[in-house]
Design a protein around this motif. Structure first.
Motif, PDB file in Angstrom:
ATOM      1  N   LEU A 166       0.833  -1.199   0.000  1.00 39.17           N
ATOM      2  CA  LEU A 166       0.000   0.000   0.000  1.00 39.17           C
ATOM      3  C   LEU A 166       0.871   1.252   0.000  1.00 39.17           C
ATOM      4  N   GLY A 167       1.979   1.215   0.736  1.00 40.72           N
ATOM      5  CA  GLY A 167       2.890   2.359   0.754  1.00 40.72           C
ATOM      6  C   GLY A 167       3.516   2.618  -0.606  1.00 40.72           C
ATOM      7  N   LYS A 168       3.714   1.560  -1.371  1.00 40.17           N
ATOM      8  CA  LYS A 168       4.245   1.737  -2.720  1.00 40.17           C
ATOM      9  C   LYS A 168       3.185   2.303  -3.651  1.00 40.17           C
ATOM     10  N   TRP A 169       1.962   1.787  -3.566  1.00 37.05           N
ATOM     11  CA  TRP A 169       0.880   2.242  -4.445  1.00 37.05           C
ATOM     12  C   TRP A 169       0.452   3.675  -4.108  1.00 37.05           C
ATOM     13  N   ASP A 170       0.477   3.988  -2.817  1.00 35.64           N
ATOM     14  CA  ASP A 170       0.051   5.326  -2.388  1.00 35.64           C
ATOM     15  C   ASP A 170       1.044   5.839  -1.346  1.00 35.64           C
ATOM     16  N   ILE A 193       3.289   6.493  13.747  1.00 37.82           N
ATOM     17  CA  ILE A 193       2.884   6.176  12.384  1.00 37.82           C
ATOM     18  C   ILE A 193       1.358   6.149  12.356  1.00 37.82           C
ATOM     19  N   VAL A 194       0.783   6.917  11.438  1.00 33.89           N
ATOM     20  CA  VAL A 194      -0.673   7.065  11.410  1.00 33.89           C
ATOM     21  C   VAL A 194      -1.197   6.754  10.009  1.00 33.89           C
ATOM     22  N   PRO A 195      -2.219   5.899   9.892  1.00 32.73           N
ATOM     23  CA  PRO A 195      -2.834   5.671   8.574  1.00 32.73           C
ATOM     24  C   PRO A 195      -3.567   6.934   8.126  1.00 32.73           C
ATOM     25  N   ALA A 196      -3.272   7.389   6.907  1.00 29.21           N
ATOM     26  CA  ALA A 196      -3.822   8.658   6.442  1.00 29.21           C
ATOM     27  C   ALA A 196      -4.900   8.496   5.378  1.00 29.21           C
TER      28      ALA A 196
END
Length: 234
Positions: free
Chosen positions: A140-144, A181-184
């Protein structure tokens, strides 16, 4: 008894390999050769997982088929970065780790007696689940790149991968978030909530399993890979 001891040892080996991986990652993550050491440690986890699924031939055969692409893609990505899409490497590893985790979870649930082998398997399931979700976070970090808000110490342009992904995953599954670390994004929030729910339900199941084991009649332990009468291989 020797065969039974070997099975217990295989689960312990997996837990030790997982412990080494989690201990190595934060130390070598910043070094130029850290990726090599991490790949070696992760290879140890994969190989230990093959022997930890049990002693049935079919189970081992499936584990061997699943671990081969996970190992191959991991080392191809190490020696030739970018040769394979990150998704291929991650999903190959996710599939194998999920297979091992499912068999260990099934063993924890059906074992008639809670012993050292069951405890090792239960802890391994929790750590394997954290690894699976860390891979999802990495993808997910790579895609967004804006899916997660990272601490300023991570540096500008840093993504949630490597040790940071494992660190965050362990926080979520153990319900011990430090808030750094927070999901945004909405997808990141849903994924984080899903892991938190899995961790909560797993803890509830394991506690009820312990309570049930200590309040029921004593029964002979069934080693990993052997089923009780009337049970079939999934």
């Amino acid at each position: 008894m020797k065969r039974e001891g070997r099975r217990r040892l295989s689960v312990a080996h997996l837990l030790i390999a997982l412990g080494v991986l989690f201990a190595v990652q934060p130390v070598v993550d910043q070094f130029s050769y850290g990726d090599l050491i991490e790949s070696v440690a992760f290879t140890g986890v994969l190989l230990a997982g093959v022997s930890a699924v049990g002693n049935r031939r079919r189970t081992h055969a499936i584990a061997a088929l699943l671990v081969a692409p996970a190992l191959l893609t991991r080392w191809i990505d190490h020696f030739w970065p970018g040769f394979l899409p990150t998704e291929v490497c991650q999903f190959a590893a996710i599939l194998f780790v999920a297979y091992v985790g499912w068999h260990l979870l099934r063993f924890v649930i059906v074992a008639p007696q809670v012993n050292a082998e069951v405890l090792c398997a239960a802890i391994s399931v929790l750590l394997l689940t954290a690894i699976i979700w860390s891979m999802f976070y990495t993808l997910l970090g790579k895609w967004d790149p804006h899916a997660f808000q990272l601490p300023t110490t991570a540096g500008e342009g840093a993504r949630l991968d490597g040790f940071l992904a494992v660190y965050f995953s362990l926080q979520v599954i153990t319900a011990n978030s430090f808030g750094d670390i927070v999901p945004a994004s909405n997808i990141a929030r849903v994924l984080t909530l899903a892991e938190a729910l899995v961790g909560m339900f797993y803890l509830a199941i394991f506690i009820s399993r312990l309570v049930g084991a200590y309040t029921s009649e004593p029964a002979a332990a069934v080693p990993l890979g052997e089923e009780r009468a009337g049970e079939s291989d999934p």
